[in-house]
Design an enzyme around this catalytic site. Sequence first.
Site, mmCIF file in Angstrom:
data_model
loop_
_atom_site.group_PDB
_atom_site.id
_atom_site.type_symbol
_atom_site.label_atom_id
_atom_site.label_comp_id
_atom_site.label_asym_id
_atom_site.label_seq_id
_atom_site.Cartn_x
_atom_site.Cartn_y
_atom_site.Cartn_z
ATOM 1 N N GLU A 43 0.833 -1.194 0.000
ATOM 2 C CA GLU A 43 0.000 0.000 0.000
ATOM 3 C C GLU A 43 0.866 1.241 0.000
ATOM 4 O O GLU A 43 2.001 1.230 0.439
ATOM 5 C CB GLU A 43 -0.903 0.005 1.229
ATOM 6 C CG GLU A 43 -0.121 0.037 2.519
ATOM 7 C CD GLU A 43 -1.013 -0.098 3.745
ATOM 8 O OE1 GLU A 43 -2.102 -0.669 3.639
ATOM 9 O OE2 GLU A 43 -0.593 0.365 4.801
ATOM 10 N N CYS A 77 3.499 8.348 1.249
ATOM 11 C CA CYS A 77 4.083 7.375 2.164
ATOM 12 C C CYS A 77 4.233 6.064 1.391
ATOM 13 O O CYS A 77 3.243 5.503 0.936
ATOM 14 C CB CYS A 77 3.133 7.220 3.355
ATOM 15 S SG CYS A 77 3.668 6.045 4.581
ATOM 16 N N CYS A 98 7.030 -6.936 6.945
ATOM 17 C CA CYS A 98 8.184 -6.399 7.671
ATOM 18 C C CYS A 98 8.676 -7.461 8.641
ATOM 19 O O CYS A 98 7.876 -8.195 9.219
ATOM 20 C CB CYS A 98 7.795 -5.133 8.448
ATOM 21 S SG CYS A 98 9.194 -4.314 9.266
ATOM 22 N N CYS A 154 7.681 -5.307 15.510
ATOM 23 C CA CYS A 154 7.218 -4.386 16.557
ATOM 24 C C CYS A 154 5.768 -4.736 16.924
ATOM 25 O O CYS A 154 4.907 -4.828 16.044
ATOM 26 C CB CYS A 154 7.318 -2.933 16.078
ATOM 27 S SG CYS A 154 9.002 -2.460 15.622
ATOM 28 N N CYS A 196 2.587 -2.650 15.711
ATOM 29 C CA CYS A 196 2.468 -2.314 14.286
ATOM 30 C C CYS A 196 1.823 -3.461 13.522
ATOM 31 O O CYS A 196 2.251 -4.611 13.634
ATOM 32 C CB CYS A 196 3.863 -2.022 13.725
ATOM 33 S SG CYS A 196 3.893 -1.795 11.937
ATOM 34 N N CYS A 238 -0.118 2.673 8.943
ATOM 35 C CA CYS A 238 0.710 1.591 9.433
ATOM 36 C C CYS A 238 0.278 0.192 9.010
ATOM 37 O O CYS A 238 0.082 -0.692 9.841
ATOM 38 C CB CYS A 238 0.791 1.662 10.947
ATOM 39 S SG CYS A 238 1.049 3.322 11.542
#
Length: 395
Positions: free
Chosen positions: A133, A146, A153, A157, A160, A386
């Site tokens: 995205e 962005c 990822c 974390c 997230c 996010c």
Amino acid sequence: MHPTLRTFTGPLRWEEGRAGENDPVMTKSLPLIFTAPRRGRPPTHLADLGPQARRDAVVAAGAPAFRADQLARHYFTNLTRDPAQMTDLPAAGRVEFVDALLPELLTEVRSISCDDGDTRKTLWRAHDGTLIESVLMRYPERITLCVSSQAGCGMACPFCATGQGGLDRNLSTAEIVDQVRLAAAAARDGALGAPGRLSNVVFMGMGEPLANYNRVLAAVRLITAPAPQGLGISARSVTVSTVGLVPAIERLTRENLQVRLAVSLHTPDDELRDTLVPVNDRWKVDEVLAAARGYADATGRRVSIEYALIRDVNDQPWRADLLAATLRRHLGRLVHVNLIPLNPTPGSQWDASPRPVQDEFVRRVRAGGVACTVRDTRGQEIAAACGQLAAASKG
Ligand code: SAH
């Protein structure tokens, strides 16, 4: 998760059972993943190649070498890969030629707008079905995109959405550049209302940009090179955001670029940061901030410190004081804190801090001599923050 991946096996301090009763309970323990699986390589694109390789590819496709520059002009200046608009290329075989050099890398799955049309999030599908995205935002003075640097990822974390889904693969240079090219065309063509020029790019979409270092750097160079060799966006208007991969920050420092560095700190103390940003097990707060200082000194640019404010987790007044003191010690005035009210991910028990707590946090950081602003929370109603869209679409 992905058994074939090389994973970082250092102790993760936030495994189940370690948290005390009143601690924030973190239910998932994910491995850190530094090396992306080699799968689903996207087709090679002009934007993946250097000048000589571009000419070689054009010749290999049966055209004279100078057509590489024509294609680059269409792509980087006119922001198009549509053969119908390339009337300076011979009509015979044009579609095949363009498809070979500028293959379609991203197809739009859907776009959603909010904030009165000032924010537009697009979900893209890559050639292998991977979903990524990007989010386009209009502000009074600028238009910011962005971008994603990885599909998924590996940094894990816990707050997230992307981090909780693991790493699918690295994006290619051209897949990153193409997000920017498509957004620049959309802004030009009025996707946000009145036509405008894309002015800023932030690597704050999906992924850890410095874990996909070479491709991200090549993309940054193409985003910032003047047209027709690149998209002509000022390097000072490009932000690379990282969890704090120290050797990669040091490498970035040596590149001699003017891009802004953002470091996702989220807390000034190692004990809590070990849980919020698991890679802190490898590189501690002091090391990360020392590397950030090296970057600030080399570039003369203030470093942004990203701080997602989480209710009763990292929003205490004493932490604000400690944050200011720690940042002053390491970075002097070459720092700016960007507070991000937590955007709760689905199923998370964490929440944003109440407004008075947030205000007090800002007040104390500023009183400690550190510039601090609260990021406006764009795109909440469309889950633009996010990694939430792609996460939702994965089901
Ligand atoms: N991997 C890079 C860039 C990705 S995200 C990095 O960590 O910097 C960009 C920023 O959004 C990071 O500071 C990240 O910590 C923050 N973020 C992620 N999830 C969030 C959430 N649910 N609420 C608020 N900020 C979040």
